[in-house]
Design a protein around this motif. Sequence first.
Motif, PDB file in Angstrom:
ATOM      1  N   ASP A 119       1.061  -4.272   5.266  1.00 33.65           N
ATOM      2  CA  ASP A 119       0.419  -4.880   6.306  1.00 33.65           C
ATOM      3  C   ASP A 119      -1.287  -4.969   6.622  1.00 33.65           C
ATOM      4  OD1 ASP A 119       1.447  -5.604   9.584  1.00 33.65           O
ATOM      5  OD2 ASP A 119      -0.815  -4.892   9.581  1.00 33.65           O
ATOM      6  N   ASN A 120      -1.631  -5.574   6.024  1.00 28.73           N
ATOM      7  CA  ASN A 120      -3.045  -6.123   6.041  1.00 28.73           C
ATOM      8  C   ASN A 120      -3.887  -5.419   7.309  1.00 28.73           C
ATOM      9  OD1 ASN A 120      -3.254  -6.711   3.495  1.00 28.73           O
ATOM     10  ND2 ASN A 120      -2.734  -8.247   4.482  1.00 28.73           N
ATOM     11  N   TYR A 121      -2.386  -4.771   8.458  1.00 26.58           N
ATOM     12  CA  TYR A 121      -3.864  -4.110   9.564  1.00 26.58           C
ATOM     13  C   TYR A 121      -3.403  -3.192   9.720  1.00 26.58           C
ATOM     14  CZ  TYR A 121      -4.920  -9.441  10.518  1.00 26.58           C
ATOM     15  OH  TYR A 121      -4.932 -10.571   9.966  1.00 26.58           O
ATOM     16  N   GLY A 122      -3.088  -2.224   9.005  1.00 25.52           N
ATOM     17  CA  GLY A 122      -3.327  -0.792   9.342  1.00 25.52           C
ATOM     18  C   GLY A 122      -2.124  -0.232  10.191  1.00 25.52           C
ATOM     19  N   GLN A 123      -0.936  -1.132  10.050  1.00 24.82           N
ATOM     20  CA  GLN A 123       0.690  -0.877  10.635  1.00 24.82           C
ATOM     21  C   GLN A 123       1.594  -0.851   9.505  1.00 24.82           C
ATOM     22  OE1 GLN A 123      -1.483  -3.098  13.685  1.00 24.82           O
ATOM     23  NE2 GLN A 123       1.297  -3.734  14.051  1.00 24.82           N
ATOM     24  N   ASN A 124       2.765  -0.651  10.753  1.00 22.10           N
ATOM     25  CA  ASN A 124       4.297  -1.232   9.859  1.00 22.10           C
ATOM     26  C   ASN A 124       4.385  -0.213   8.702  1.00 22.10           C
ATOM     27  OD1 ASN A 124       5.216  -2.788  11.293  1.00 22.10           O
ATOM     28  ND2 ASN A 124       4.400  -4.166  10.767  1.00 22.10           N
ATOM     29  N   PHE A 125       4.567   1.633   9.003  1.00 24.22           N
ATOM     30  CA  PHE A 125       4.508   1.913   8.281  1.00 24.22           C
ATOM     31  C   PHE A 125       6.060   2.340   7.776  1.00 24.22           C
ATOM     32  CE2 PHE A 125       0.376   4.052   6.391  1.00 24.22           C
ATOM     33  CZ  PHE A 125      -0.515   3.322   6.677  1.00 24.22           C
ATOM     34  N   THR A 174      -4.448   1.639  -3.406  1.00 31.54           N
ATOM     35  CA  THR A 174      -4.478   0.791  -2.156  1.00 31.54           C
ATOM     36  C   THR A 174      -3.988  -1.010  -3.186  1.00 31.54           C
ATOM     37  OG1 THR A 174      -6.433   0.853  -2.211  1.00 31.54           O
ATOM     38  CG2 THR A 174      -5.275   1.057  -0.133  1.00 31.54           C
ATOM     39  N   TYR A 227       1.034  -1.252  -0.055  1.00 31.68           N
ATOM     40  CA  TYR A 227      -0.327  -0.011  -0.191  1.00 31.68           C
ATOM     41  C   TYR A 227       0.891   1.193   0.147  1.00 31.68           C
ATOM     42  CZ  TYR A 227      -3.621  -3.331   1.666  1.00 31.68           C
ATOM     43  OH  TYR A 227      -4.496  -4.824   1.747  1.00 31.68           O
TER      44      TYR A 227
END
Lengths: 114, 113
Positions: free
Chosen positions: A96-102, A51, A32
């Motif tokens: 990440d598929n949970y909205g983190q680790n940018f 996305t 993403y």
Amino acid sequence: AQSVTQLGSHVSVSEGALVLLRCNYSSSVPPYLFWYVQYPNQGLQLLLKYTTGATLVKGINGFEAEFKKSETSFHLTKPSAHMSDAAEYFCAVTADNYGQNFVFGPGTRLSVLP
Amino acid sequence: NAGVTQTPKFQVLKTGQSMTLQCAQDMNHEYMSWYRQDPGMGLRLIHYSVGAGITDQGEVPNGYNVSRSTTEDFPLRLLSAAPSQTSVYFCASSTRTGGSPLHFGNGTRLTVT
């Protein structure tokens, strides 16, 4: 691990000229991708994101970016620069598929000359 | 809509002092995080939380502590300030959904002398 590079820490353009800010990323899985803008003494504001689906995405203030998987790039463009576009721009990636680790790039400061 | 609110906006500390940077969000986001921004280095993740009672370390956690007792609040504590912690600190939140963007506060500019 993911990483982001932004070519050019400082870019200057004349008012009315094309804006091109470069972003290349590395990711082992489909990413993403995001572009954020930061005006002086403010937080980061989302410009646009990719996305899935259409690879050319349009954002606010006339900006757009194209996801090119073969080039691992997500360059930001605007056809005609305005003085108000002067700011710092950050490219970011996450897989990440949970909205983190940018992971953020180092940023590119855009100056617009009259 | 307040979004993500950070306080204070500016702070000056002496070496060895402690303080807490406050962050609150009103969007019912599960994920909250703290970043520091230093020139030429982009944003680096300090700590993050995926829900109340759950926290974890990011890339640069040393010298910082966090807790998450409610969904809304995620304070960052500097235990014993050092000049290397002079930076701009941003709190950000998002939903735990792939492709969700981070929503940022306006930052706290911290100077440690």
